[in-house]
Design a protein around this motif. Structure first.
Motif, mmCIF file in Angstrom:
data_model
loop_
_atom_site.group_PDB
_atom_site.id
_atom_site.type_symbol
_atom_site.label_atom_id
_atom_site.label_comp_id
_atom_site.label_asym_id
_atom_site.label_seq_id
_atom_site.Cartn_x
_atom_site.Cartn_y
_atom_site.Cartn_z
ATOM 1 N N ILE A 102 -28.443 -13.849 -73.359
ATOM 2 C CA ILE A 102 -27.238 -14.673 -73.437
ATOM 3 C C ILE A 102 -26.052 -13.851 -72.938
ATOM 4 O O ILE A 102 -26.123 -12.634 -72.819
ATOM 5 N N PHE A 103 -24.969 -14.542 -72.617
ATOM 6 C CA PHE A 103 -23.732 -13.883 -72.226
ATOM 7 C C PHE A 103 -22.565 -14.717 -72.746
ATOM 8 O O PHE A 103 -22.750 -15.853 -73.173
ATOM 9 N N LEU A 123 -28.519 -17.512 -69.709
ATOM 10 C CA LEU A 123 -28.298 -16.939 -68.389
ATOM 11 C C LEU A 123 -28.564 -17.923 -67.252
ATOM 12 O O LEU A 123 -28.043 -17.749 -66.151
ATOM 13 N N MET A 124 -29.353 -18.950 -67.489
ATOM 14 C CA MET A 124 -29.736 -19.874 -66.431
ATOM 15 C C MET A 124 -28.539 -20.718 -65.992
ATOM 16 O O MET A 124 -27.827 -21.280 -66.820
ATOM 17 N N VAL A 142 -19.584 -17.394 -65.285
ATOM 18 C CA VAL A 142 -19.203 -18.675 -65.854
ATOM 19 C C VAL A 142 -20.476 -19.477 -66.083
ATOM 20 O O VAL A 142 -21.369 -19.479 -65.231
ATOM 21 N N CYS A 143 -20.586 -20.176 -67.210
ATOM 22 C CA CYS A 143 -21.795 -20.951 -67.517
ATOM 23 C C CYS A 143 -21.880 -22.191 -66.629
ATOM 24 O O CYS A 143 -20.891 -22.601 -66.018
ATOM 25 N N LYS A 144 -23.062 -22.813 -66.585
ATOM 26 C CA LYS A 144 -23.244 -23.965 -65.692
ATOM 27 C C LYS A 144 -22.399 -25.153 -66.114
ATOM 28 O O LYS A 144 -22.069 -25.991 -65.284
#
Length: 58
Positions: free
Chosen positions: A25-26, A37-38, A52-54
């Protein structure tokens, strides 16, 4: 006889908690939440390229 031969062994170390490098995770730079992370992308946030997350990708 060496000094190391007469010394007692140290107790086994207790199991460790997962460290930063062991988690997948981040923290998103935009929403400031822990995300997977995906789907993350590097985008400029506050003048610097950050992950930045999706959900926050423009």
């Amino acid at each position: 006889m060496k000094d190391g031969d007469s010394s007692k062994r140290a107790a086994d170390a207790p199991p460790r908690m997962a460290g930063i490098g062991m988690l997948s995770i981040f923290v998103c730079a935009r929403c400031n939440q822990n995300k997977g992370l995906m789907g993350r992308k590097l985008q400029p946030v506050r003048g610097a390229k950050q992950w930045v997350c999706k959900g926050c990708v423009k």
